[in-house]
Scaffold this motif. Structure first.
Motif, PDB file in Angstrom:
ATOM      1  N   ALA A 215       0.828  -1.205   0.000  1.00  0.00           N
ATOM      2  CA  ALA A 215       0.000   0.000   0.000  1.00  0.00           C
ATOM      3  C   ALA A 215       0.863   1.256   0.000  1.00  0.00           C
ATOM      4  O   ALA A 215       0.595   2.211  -0.740  1.00  0.00           O
ATOM      5  CB  ALA A 215      -0.936  -0.010   1.204  1.00  0.00           C
TER       6      ALA A 215
ATOM      7  N   SER B 136       2.420   1.767  -3.386  1.00  0.00           N
ATOM      8  CA  SER B 136       1.379   2.135  -4.346  1.00  0.00           C
ATOM      9  C   SER B 136       1.042   3.615  -4.234  1.00  0.00           C
ATOM     10  O   SER B 136       0.963   4.322  -5.249  1.00  0.00           O
ATOM     11  CB  SER B 136       0.117   1.297  -4.115  1.00  0.00           C
ATOM     12  OG  SER B 136       0.366  -0.064  -4.319  1.00  0.00           O
ATOM     13  N   LEU B 137       0.841   4.080  -3.015  1.00  0.00           N
ATOM     14  CA  LEU B 137       0.510   5.490  -2.799  1.00  0.00           C
ATOM     15  C   LEU B 137       1.666   6.387  -3.230  1.00  0.00           C
ATOM     16  O   LEU B 137       1.460   7.437  -3.854  1.00  0.00           O
ATOM     17  CB  LEU B 137       0.141   5.737  -1.338  1.00  0.00           C
ATOM     18  CG  LEU B 137      -1.134   5.036  -0.852  1.00  0.00           C
ATOM     19  CD1 LEU B 137      -1.325   5.255   0.642  1.00  0.00           C
ATOM     20  CD2 LEU B 137      -2.353   5.492  -1.634  1.00  0.00           C
TER      21      LEU B 137
ATOM     22  N   LEU C 172      -2.013   8.997   2.144  1.00  0.00           N
ATOM     23  CA  LEU C 172      -3.346   9.034   1.559  1.00  0.00           C
ATOM     24  C   LEU C 172      -3.878  10.467   1.503  1.00  0.00           C
ATOM     25  O   LEU C 172      -4.501  10.867   0.517  1.00  0.00           O
ATOM     26  CB  LEU C 172      -4.298   8.146   2.361  1.00  0.00           C
ATOM     27  CG  LEU C 172      -5.678   7.935   1.753  1.00  0.00           C
ATOM     28  CD1 LEU C 172      -5.579   7.070   0.504  1.00  0.00           C
ATOM     29  CD2 LEU C 172      -6.600   7.282   2.769  1.00  0.00           C
TER      30      LEU C 172
ATOM     31  N   CYS D 267      -2.408  12.103  -1.428  1.00  0.00           N
ATOM     32  CA  CYS D 267      -3.055  11.594  -2.650  1.00  0.00           C
ATOM     33  C   CYS D 267      -4.442  12.211  -2.823  1.00  0.00           C
ATOM     34  O   CYS D 267      -4.851  12.547  -3.944  1.00  0.00           O
ATOM     35  CB  CYS D 267      -3.163  10.072  -2.603  1.00  0.00           C
ATOM     36  SG  CYS D 267      -1.585   9.203  -2.700  1.00  0.00           S
TER      37      CYS D 267
ATOM     38  N   PHE E 150      -9.384   8.803  -3.429  1.00  0.00           N
ATOM     39  CA  PHE E 150      -8.521   8.064  -2.507  1.00  0.00           C
ATOM     40  C   PHE E 150      -9.133   7.947  -1.110  1.00  0.00           C
ATOM     41  O   PHE E 150      -8.761   7.056  -0.347  1.00  0.00           O
ATOM     42  CB  PHE E 150      -7.137   8.711  -2.408  1.00  0.00           C
ATOM     43  CG  PHE E 150      -6.224   8.319  -3.522  1.00  0.00           C
ATOM     44  CD1 PHE E 150      -5.468   7.159  -3.449  1.00  0.00           C
ATOM     45  CD2 PHE E 150      -6.123   9.094  -4.661  1.00  0.00           C
ATOM     46  CE1 PHE E 150      -4.628   6.782  -4.476  1.00  0.00           C
ATOM     47  CE2 PHE E 150      -5.290   8.738  -5.703  1.00  0.00           C
ATOM     48  CZ  PHE E 150      -4.546   7.569  -5.610  1.00  0.00           C
TER      49      PHE E 150
ATOM     50  N   PHE F  42     -10.162   4.774   0.879  1.00  0.00           N
ATOM     51  CA  PHE F  42      -9.201   3.876   1.511  1.00  0.00           C
ATOM     52  C   PHE F  42      -8.773   4.327   2.905  1.00  0.00           C
ATOM     53  O   PHE F  42      -7.814   3.790   3.459  1.00  0.00           O
ATOM     54  CB  PHE F  42      -7.964   3.716   0.617  1.00  0.00           C
ATOM     55  CG  PHE F  42      -8.279   3.145  -0.732  1.00  0.00           C
ATOM     56  CD1 PHE F  42      -8.730   1.842  -0.854  1.00  0.00           C
ATOM     57  CD2 PHE F  42      -8.142   3.915  -1.878  1.00  0.00           C
ATOM     58  CE1 PHE F  42      -9.045   1.310  -2.099  1.00  0.00           C
ATOM     59  CE2 PHE F  42      -8.435   3.393  -3.128  1.00  0.00           C
ATOM     60  CZ  PHE F  42      -8.895   2.087  -3.231  1.00  0.00           C
TER      61      PHE F  42
ATOM     62  N   CYS G 294      -6.224   2.168   5.212  1.00  0.00           N
ATOM     63  CA  CYS G 294      -4.905   2.698   5.558  1.00  0.00           C
ATOM     64  C   CYS G 294      -4.708   2.767   7.066  1.00  0.00           C
ATOM     65  O   CYS G 294      -3.614   2.495   7.565  1.00  0.00           O
ATOM     66  CB  CYS G 294      -4.695   4.071   4.921  1.00  0.00           C
ATOM     67  SG  CYS G 294      -4.383   3.958   3.146  1.00  0.00           S
TER      68      CYS G 294
ATOM     69  N   GLN H  61      -6.475  -3.898  -3.254  1.00  0.00           N
ATOM     70  CA  GLN H  61      -7.408  -2.881  -3.763  1.00  0.00           C
ATOM     71  C   GLN H  61      -6.708  -1.552  -4.017  1.00  0.00           C
ATOM     72  O   GLN H  61      -6.948  -0.890  -5.023  1.00  0.00           O
ATOM     73  CB  GLN H  61      -8.563  -2.702  -2.789  1.00  0.00           C
ATOM     74  CG  GLN H  61      -9.496  -3.889  -2.737  1.00  0.00           C
ATOM     75  CD  GLN H  61     -10.506  -3.785  -1.601  1.00  0.00           C
ATOM     76  OE1 GLN H  61     -10.483  -2.847  -0.808  1.00  0.00           O
ATOM     77  NE2 GLN H  61     -11.394  -4.771  -1.528  1.00  0.00           N
ATOM     78  N   ILE H  62      -5.816  -1.176  -3.105  1.00  0.00           N
ATOM     79  CA  ILE H  62      -5.098   0.090  -3.258  1.00  0.00           C
ATOM     80  C   ILE H  62      -4.166   0.007  -4.474  1.00  0.00           C
ATOM     81  O   ILE H  62      -4.132   0.916  -5.299  1.00  0.00           O
ATOM     82  CB  ILE H  62      -4.328   0.443  -1.970  1.00  0.00           C
ATOM     83  CG1 ILE H  62      -5.325   0.782  -0.854  1.00  0.00           C
ATOM     84  CG2 ILE H  62      -3.368   1.614  -2.212  1.00  0.00           C
ATOM     85  CD1 ILE H  62      -4.711   0.885   0.526  1.00  0.00           C
TER      86      ILE H  62
END
Length: 127
Positions: A40, A43-44, A65, A68, A75, A78, A82, A121-122
């Protein structure tokens, strides 16, 4: 995402996800949850690299997050994931890192499945 640097971050995130799944299958729930958190996080950061010149050198998913979400409010879906994944950054690696939950807290199989699914999912959302 076409930027080469952000794609490399996504590639690393995908590897972390694969390791999370493998270690989960072998019953190493702590390691799986840490790898899910790493997936995660990377990815972020990949998203931030693709949309900004620089990204913050932090590890808290909730903070990443928020950065983002400044670019895309999508976002925000999530936030809970997170928050859950954040706990695995230190909890699963250092004994006694969370004194309020005990020195040898190991995530359950269900918690591990949730962590791996959230990371997936992220990653899918960013990729």
């Amino acid at each position: 995402m076409s930027d080469g640097t952000s794609q490399r971050w996504l590639d690393y995130a995908a590897r972390d996800l694969a390791v999370a799944k493998l270690t989960s299958e072998e019953g190493f729930t702590g390691h799986a949850c840490f790898c899910a958190q790493q997936c995660a996080e990377k990815s972020l950061k990949a998203y931030l690299i693709a949309t900004q010149e620089d990204f913050p050198r932090i590890h808290r998913l909730q903070e990443l997050l928020a950065y983002c979400a400044l670019e895309s409010e999508d976002f925000l879906q999530f936030q809970e994931a997170c928050e859950d994944l954040d706990q695995y950054y230190t909890l699963t690696r250092y004994p006694g890192s969370a004194p309020d939950v005990g020195p040898d807290t190991i995530p359950t199989v269900e918690e591990t499945q949730q962590a791996v699914e959230a990371a997936e999912q992220i990653l899918s959302f960013v990729a």
